[in-house]
Design a protein around this motif. Structure first.
Motif, mmCIF file in Angstrom:
data_model
loop_
_atom_site.group_PDB
_atom_site.id
_atom_site.type_symbol
_atom_site.label_atom_id
_atom_site.label_comp_id
_atom_site.label_asym_id
_atom_site.label_seq_id
_atom_site.Cartn_x
_atom_site.Cartn_y
_atom_site.Cartn_z
ATOM 1 N N UNK A 22 -2.918 -30.160 -12.784
ATOM 2 C CA UNK A 22 -3.518 -31.418 -12.082
ATOM 3 C C UNK A 22 -4.571 -31.001 -11.089
ATOM 4 N N UNK A 23 -5.797 -30.478 -11.460
ATOM 5 C CA UNK A 23 -6.692 -29.672 -10.664
ATOM 6 C C UNK A 23 -7.458 -30.774 -10.063
ATOM 7 N N UNK A 24 -7.962 -30.519 -8.827
ATOM 8 C CA UNK A 24 -9.088 -31.309 -8.213
ATOM 9 C C UNK A 24 -10.244 -31.219 -8.806
ATOM 10 N N UNK A 25 -10.760 -32.393 -9.246
ATOM 11 C CA UNK A 25 -12.232 -32.745 -9.947
ATOM 12 C C UNK A 25 -13.395 -32.592 -9.012
ATOM 13 N N UNK A 71 0.934 -27.826 -13.703
ATOM 14 C CA UNK A 71 1.002 -27.571 -12.376
ATOM 15 C C UNK A 71 0.466 -28.709 -11.394
ATOM 16 N N UNK A 72 1.147 -28.993 -10.293
ATOM 17 C CA UNK A 72 0.907 -29.980 -9.409
ATOM 18 C C UNK A 72 0.392 -29.234 -8.086
ATOM 19 N N UNK A 73 0.003 -30.015 -6.939
ATOM 20 C CA UNK A 73 -0.265 -29.636 -5.827
ATOM 21 C C UNK A 73 -1.301 -28.423 -5.658
ATOM 22 N N UNK A 74 -2.334 -28.484 -6.560
ATOM 23 C CA UNK A 74 -3.148 -27.413 -6.950
ATOM 24 C C UNK A 74 -4.314 -27.106 -5.557
ATOM 25 N N UNK A 75 -4.256 -27.890 -4.722
ATOM 26 C CA UNK A 75 -5.411 -27.909 -3.747
ATOM 27 C C UNK A 75 -4.890 -26.742 -2.751
ATOM 28 N N UNK A 134 -14.059 -23.991 -10.193
ATOM 29 C CA UNK A 134 -13.337 -22.906 -10.863
ATOM 30 C C UNK A 134 -12.972 -23.450 -12.207
ATOM 31 N N UNK A 135 -12.650 -22.482 -13.248
ATOM 32 C CA UNK A 135 -12.265 -22.722 -14.498
ATOM 33 C C UNK A 135 -11.311 -23.603 -14.649
ATOM 34 N N UNK A 136 -10.093 -23.809 -13.875
ATOM 35 C CA UNK A 136 -9.230 -24.533 -14.170
ATOM 36 C C UNK A 136 -9.392 -25.798 -14.341
ATOM 37 N N UNK A 137 -10.661 -26.424 -13.742
ATOM 38 C CA UNK A 137 -10.932 -27.819 -13.817
ATOM 39 C C UNK A 137 -11.180 -28.094 -15.315
ATOM 40 N N UNK A 138 -11.744 -27.285 -16.103
ATOM 41 C CA UNK A 138 -12.095 -27.627 -17.357
ATOM 42 C C UNK A 138 -10.804 -27.395 -18.547
ATOM 43 N N UNK A 139 -9.796 -26.918 -18.110
ATOM 44 C CA UNK A 139 -8.679 -26.569 -18.929
ATOM 45 C C UNK A 139 -8.108 -27.833 -19.568
#
Length: 429
Positions: free
Chosen positions: A79-82, A165-169, A63-68
């Protein structure tokens, strides 16, 4: 240093430092990644449950947030899962995510902790942090993501007030490639919308209710608007029940038993009080009127520009609509100083002197801590700023003594001399 090698879906080896635990929670443990200080690994405790989350996590990492990025090079919005991590048999074991420095927003609800953790521990800064949280929620909602587990324990704040934001999974989303809907299931009851407490599904509007609660806590010195004992018979004592019954201190203060140090909504700008009413009153039965994160961010930013400084304390800020500094007024009422001045500050002679240190006005709900950065227990409040003005004991204590000015002492002495001379004259006559 003991490590364990796991692999990404592409086969790249990732060495997990298993004897250096960063944090832990109900779902797993956070470990450093060898030779990669900017990332960490979340290793799930329940491998069987994690195995069923493979499709969700693989879709999440695309998803897009991984590149934010963030507000500055040292900051990230999420803190997005990579990437996912699997063992040699291909079984899902965890995820790699960004490693963020900061403190959970939950800690900033304590006045003493805020002084230690922020470069500018002022009311103006809490407005800025609240606005950034609102903007972050708007970014996620625009990307089609529902946070679900809204909680100040899941938002990290750095010393400059930037939020992550944490705990994004565990977020709720739809995979744009396959169209698969991945439902979120976690929520923190103290920040859950009324319809969610009644077992409705998670929605964007649920996020907006929890966002409103968090913002109110930030700008109202840690007070949860729905925390307290209701005036109903029989009374409700839980935050969840108060949420269902609309019992809160900001829009319906008559519904909760007052406390001596409660903050009044009157200290807030009118535009912020309007947003609170839209969130908790207009949006109670019908969620659609709840303000969006973008609206909160805009109005909080504007309100921040309208805060005025105080001549008695450089850390005091209050809205221009108030007749005087609200924090000085609380000091004069014996409620302590939530924003003590910096060390070395010499206040004017007529500055109000705190009578006692403040206690938290209400029991701040302690939701489950974030997995990566569990908050330490809150420290008792203490004013770390030494000042030249002595702080007297609290009224009513054994060592409390009245304060008498020099002018009063002189007046008493003059009156005593006059009375003495009159008495001597009467005896002579």
């Amino acid at each position: 240093m003991r490590t364990r090698r796991l692999r990404t879906p592409g086969g790249r080896g990732v060495d997990i430092v298993i004897d250096e635990e960063i944090g832990s929670g109900a779902e797993g443990v956070i470990y450093p990644v060898a030779d990669s200080p900017h990332v960490c690994a979340k290793i799930y405790s329940d491998f069987e449950r994690a195995a069923g989350e493979g499709a969700r996590l693989d879709a999440l990492t695309a998803l897009d947030p991984v590149r934010w990025g963030g507000d500055c090079p040292e900051h990230l919005h999420v803190a997005w899962p990579r990437t996912t991590l699997r063992d040699d048999q291909g079984r899902l074991r965890g995820v790699v995510m960004s490693r963020i420095e900061g403190t959970p927003l939950l800690r900033l609800l304590d006045a003493a902790a805020r002084i230690r953790l922020l470069d500018e521990p002022t009311w103006r800064t809490t407005f800025a942090v609240a606005g950034r949280v609102g903007r972050l929620f708007d970014m996620l909602h625009t990307a089609g993501i529902v946070v679900g587990d809204v909680s100040p324990a899941n938002v990290l704040v750095d010393r400059h007030g930037h939020v992550t934001l944490l705990d994004c999974d565990g977020v709720q989303f739809t995979d744009p490639v396959t169209g698969t809907f991945f439902r979120g299931s976690k929520f923190t009851p103290e920040y859950a919308a009324p319809e969610v407490l009644d077992e409705s599904g998670l929605t964007r509007e649920h996020d907006l209710f929890g966002l409103g609660v968090m913002i109110c806590q930030l700008i109202m010195e840690g007070e949860h608007p729905f925390d307290g004992v209701s005036t109903a018979v029989p009374p409700s004592t839980s935050v969840e029940q108060n949420i269902k019954e609309r019992n809160n201190r900001l829009t319906r203060p008559d519904r909760l038993v007052p406390t001596a140090d409660s903050m009044s909504a009157e200290i807030l700008p009118a535009r912020i009080r309007d947003l609170i009413r839209q969130c908790f009153e207009d949006g109670a039965a019908d969620p659609s009127p709840r303000p969006t994160g973008r609206v909160w961010a805009h109005d909080l930013e504007q309100a921040g520009y309208e805060l005025m400084g105080c001549r008695y304390n450089p850390r005091h800020a209050y809205h221009r609509s108030a007749p005087e500094c609200v924090w000085c007024a609380r000091i004069r009422n014996g409620l302590g100083d939530h924003f003590p001045p910096p060390a070395g500050w010499v206040p004017p002679p007529d500055a109000p002197v705190p009578q006692r240190v403040p206690a938290m006005a209400g029991a701040v709900p302690r939701p489950r801590p974030p997995l990566a950065y569990p908050p330490p227990p809150p420290a008792p409040y203490a004013d770390p700023s030494p000042g030249p003005v002595p702080v007297p004991a609290a009224p009513g204590t054994a060592d409390a003594a009245p304060r008498i000015s020099t002018r009063t002492l002189v007046l008493i002495a003059v009156v005593s001399v006059v009375v003495l001379l009159i008495c001597i004259g009467a005896l002579n006559s």
